[in-house]
Design a protein around this motif. Structure first.
Motif, mmCIF file in Angstrom:
data_model
loop_
_atom_site.group_PDB
_atom_site.id
_atom_site.type_symbol
_atom_site.label_atom_id
_atom_site.label_comp_id
_atom_site.label_asym_id
_atom_site.label_seq_id
_atom_site.Cartn_x
_atom_site.Cartn_y
_atom_site.Cartn_z
ATOM 1 N N ARG A 27 -0.316 5.130 -10.103
ATOM 2 C CA ARG A 27 0.823 4.887 -9.216
ATOM 3 C C ARG A 27 1.172 6.168 -8.460
ATOM 4 N NH1 ARG A 27 4.065 3.803 -12.883
ATOM 5 N NH2 ARG A 27 3.543 1.611 -13.160
ATOM 6 N N GLU A 28 1.288 7.285 -9.178
ATOM 7 C CA GLU A 28 1.663 8.549 -8.545
ATOM 8 C C GLU A 28 0.549 9.102 -7.656
ATOM 9 O OE1 GLU A 28 4.639 9.864 -8.256
ATOM 10 O OE2 GLU A 28 5.409 8.191 -9.438
ATOM 11 N N THR A 29 -0.694 8.882 -8.046
ATOM 12 C CA THR A 29 -1.812 9.316 -7.194
ATOM 13 C C THR A 29 -1.774 8.561 -5.873
ATOM 14 O OG1 THR A 29 -3.179 9.908 -9.096
ATOM 15 C CG2 THR A 29 -4.333 9.474 -7.035
ATOM 16 N N LEU A 30 -1.585 7.257 -5.953
ATOM 17 C CA LEU A 30 -1.506 6.451 -4.745
ATOM 18 C C LEU A 30 -0.328 6.893 -3.876
ATOM 19 C CD1 LEU A 30 -2.459 2.895 -4.324
ATOM 20 C CD2 LEU A 30 -0.159 3.439 -3.623
ATOM 21 N N LEU A 31 0.825 7.119 -4.480
ATOM 22 C CA LEU A 31 2.001 7.548 -3.723
ATOM 23 C C LEU A 31 1.784 8.913 -3.069
ATOM 24 C CD1 LEU A 31 4.859 6.347 -6.097
ATOM 25 C CD2 LEU A 31 4.363 5.499 -3.779
ATOM 26 N N SER A 32 1.130 9.823 -3.767
ATOM 27 C CA SER A 32 0.904 11.149 -3.177
ATOM 28 C C SER A 32 -0.057 11.067 -2.001
ATOM 29 C CB SER A 32 0.408 12.139 -4.233
ATOM 30 O OG SER A 32 -0.898 11.836 -4.645
ATOM 31 N N LYS A 33 -1.048 10.198 -2.080
ATOM 32 C CA LYS A 33 -1.991 10.036 -0.963
ATOM 33 C C LYS A 33 -1.305 9.412 0.253
ATOM 34 C CE LYS A 33 -6.174 9.891 -3.690
ATOM 35 N NZ LYS A 33 -6.873 10.982 -3.030
ATOM 36 N N VAL A 34 -0.493 8.406 0.023
ATOM 37 C CA VAL A 34 0.214 7.751 1.116
ATOM 38 C C VAL A 34 1.221 8.712 1.752
ATOM 39 C CG1 VAL A 34 1.792 5.867 1.685
ATOM 40 C CG2 VAL A 34 -0.188 5.431 0.244
ATOM 41 N N ALA A 35 1.843 9.565 0.947
ATOM 42 C CA ALA A 35 2.832 10.516 1.459
ATOM 43 C C ALA A 35 2.211 11.525 2.430
ATOM 44 C CB ALA A 35 3.509 11.245 0.303
ATOM 45 N N GLU A 36 0.907 11.704 2.380
ATOM 46 C CA GLU A 36 0.209 12.627 3.281
ATOM 47 C C GLU A 36 0.007 12.046 4.687
ATOM 48 O OE1 GLU A 36 -0.891 15.782 2.656
ATOM 49 O OE2 GLU A 36 0.062 15.691 0.679
ATOM 50 N N LEU A 37 0.235 10.752 4.828
ATOM 51 C CA LEU A 37 -0.043 10.089 6.100
ATOM 52 C C LEU A 37 1.124 10.232 7.075
ATOM 53 C CD1 LEU A 37 -1.648 6.835 4.685
ATOM 54 C CD2 LEU A 37 -2.840 8.746 5.781
ATOM 55 N N SER A 38 0.813 10.225 8.356
ATOM 56 C CA SER A 38 1.845 10.276 9.395
ATOM 57 C C SER A 38 2.572 8.934 9.455
ATOM 58 C CB SER A 38 1.204 10.569 10.751
ATOM 59 O OG SER A 38 0.443 9.447 11.183
ATOM 60 N N SER A 39 3.706 8.928 10.127
ATOM 61 C CA SER A 39 4.469 7.687 10.309
ATOM 62 C C SER A 39 3.616 6.611 10.961
ATOM 63 C CB SER A 39 5.703 7.935 11.172
ATOM 64 O OG SER A 39 6.533 8.867 10.554
ATOM 65 N N LEU A 40 2.821 7.006 11.945
ATOM 66 C CA LEU A 40 1.949 6.055 12.628
ATOM 67 C C LEU A 40 0.894 5.500 11.675
ATOM 68 C CD1 LEU A 40 1.017 4.623 15.218
ATOM 69 C CD2 LEU A 40 -0.397 6.643 15.706
ATOM 70 N N ARG A 43 1.810 2.660 9.165
ATOM 71 C CA ARG A 43 1.988 1.300 9.678
ATOM 72 C C ARG A 43 0.791 0.812 10.488
ATOM 73 N NH1 ARG A 43 7.144 -0.575 8.912
ATOM 74 N NH2 ARG A 43 8.650 1.004 8.293
ATOM 75 N N THR A 44 -0.315 1.553 10.409
ATOM 76 C CA THR A 44 -1.522 1.207 11.147
ATOM 77 C C THR A 44 -2.639 0.893 10.164
ATOM 78 O OG1 THR A 44 -0.892 2.710 12.918
ATOM 79 C CG2 THR A 44 -3.193 2.060 12.843
ATOM 80 N N SER A 45 -3.447 -0.081 10.488
ATOM 81 C CA SER A 45 -4.594 -0.396 9.642
ATOM 82 C C SER A 45 -5.855 0.217 10.236
ATOM 83 C CB SER A 45 -4.781 -1.903 9.516
ATOM 84 O OG SER A 45 -5.913 -2.156 8.707
ATOM 85 N N ARG A 46 -6.677 0.767 9.376
ATOM 86 C CA ARG A 46 -7.981 1.285 9.787
ATOM 87 C C ARG A 46 -9.109 0.381 9.278
ATOM 88 N NH1 ARG A 46 -8.766 6.312 11.708
ATOM 89 N NH2 ARG A 46 -6.885 7.490 12.140
ATOM 90 N N LEU A 47 -8.738 -0.762 8.723
ATOM 91 C CA LEU A 47 -9.721 -1.631 8.083
ATOM 92 C C LEU A 47 -9.758 -3.007 8.741
ATOM 93 C CD1 LEU A 47 -8.750 -0.732 4.432
ATOM 94 C CD2 LEU A 47 -10.652 0.196 5.757
ATOM 95 N N PRO A 48 -10.907 -3.661 8.728
ATOM 96 C CA PRO A 48 -11.010 -5.006 9.317
ATOM 97 C C PRO A 48 -10.043 -6.019 8.683
ATOM 98 C CG PRO A 48 -13.196 -4.133 8.885
ATOM 99 C CD PRO A 48 -12.205 -3.172 8.262
ATOM 100 N N SER A 49 -9.704 -5.828 7.403
ATOM 101 C CA SER A 49 -8.792 -6.757 6.735
ATOM 102 C C SER A 49 -7.374 -6.663 7.281
ATOM 103 C CB SER A 49 -8.794 -6.516 5.230
ATOM 104 O OG SER A 49 -8.461 -5.162 4.959
ATOM 105 N N GLY A 50 -7.021 -5.533 7.892
ATOM 106 C CA GLY A 50 -5.757 -5.426 8.598
ATOM 107 C C GLY A 50 -4.562 -4.914 7.819
ATOM 108 N N TRP A 51 -4.682 -4.610 6.534
ATOM 109 C CA TRP A 51 -3.500 -4.143 5.794
ATOM 110 C C TRP A 51 -3.218 -2.682 6.097
ATOM 111 C CZ3 TRP A 51 -4.369 -0.115 2.506
ATOM 112 C CH2 TRP A 51 -5.626 0.025 1.937
ATOM 113 N N THR A 52 -1.931 -2.321 5.962
ATOM 114 C CA THR A 52 -1.484 -0.953 6.202
ATOM 115 C C THR A 52 -1.120 -0.297 4.866
ATOM 116 O OG1 THR A 52 0.873 -1.435 6.400
ATOM 117 C CG2 THR A 52 -0.490 -1.720 8.400
ATOM 118 N N PRO A 53 -1.067 1.045 4.833
ATOM 119 C CA PRO A 53 -0.670 1.711 3.592
ATOM 120 C C PRO A 53 0.702 1.291 3.068
ATOM 121 C CG PRO A 53 -1.799 3.264 4.994
ATOM 122 C CD PRO A 53 -1.599 2.006 5.814
#
Length: 169
Positions: A27-40, A43-53
């Motif tokens: 849980r904390e590893t995932l949260l720390s990785k997501v916290a490194e991402l910009s605001s954009l 809310r943006t997907s980089r994957l064909p499935s379309g989900w965002t962080p």
């Protein structure tokens, strides 16, 4: 918050504590990785499935809620699928990284409390979560949650790498 990988050589009081340590770590590893991402990027997907962080964070909070609160504890949950809209993950514009992080950590604390205060062989309460099947034991529920976290932490590893965030375990 950063948590050390739960080394198998560190003694634990039992299997429930091992589950809690691994769930907390992922849980904390995932949260720390997501916290490194910009605001954009949040809310943006980089994957064909379309989900965002942010959608992934909300999804994991609701996965824990569905399996622990609605499933194992048998508590009526008003909207157990609140992470979905139109058959896909959804985050409203008003939901933020901070609010979703707080909700996920709060749910994680509840999961830990349940895991440490019940016997792992205890069977969940019958209810709609089980869709007519026999309820699972707490151990099976925790194992399911652990595989969800491990799998989705791998997913976020790929997404953060594609976004140019730090690479690593």
């Amino acid at each position: 918050m950063s948590i050390e990988f739960p080394s198998p050589s560190v003694p634990a009081d039992g299997r429930a504590e091992v589950f809690v340590r691994y769930l907390d770590y992922y849980r904390e590893t995932l949260l720390s990785k997501v916290a490194e991402l910009s605001s954009l990027e949040l809310r943006t997907s980089r994957l064909p499935s379309g989900w965002t962080p942010l959608e992934l964070l909300k999804h994991l909070r609701h996965v824990e809620r569905r399996w622990i609160v609605w499933g194992f504890e048998g508590v009526l949950v008003p909207d157990p699928w609140a992470d979905r809209r139109d058959d896909r993950w959804h985050v409203s514009p008003a939901e933020t990284l901070e609010s979703l992080t707080a909700e996920l950590r709060e749910q994680g604390s509840h999961t830990s409390s349940v895991a440490l205060s019940h016997d792992l062989s205890e069977v969940g309460r019958p209810g709609p979560r089980w869709d007519g099947a026999a309820p699972a034991t707490l151990e099976r529920v925790l194992f399911h949650l652990l595989q969800e976290y491990a799998r989705h932490t791998g997913h976020i590893d790929v997404v953060t790498e594609l976004a140019g965030s730090p690479v690593g375990e």
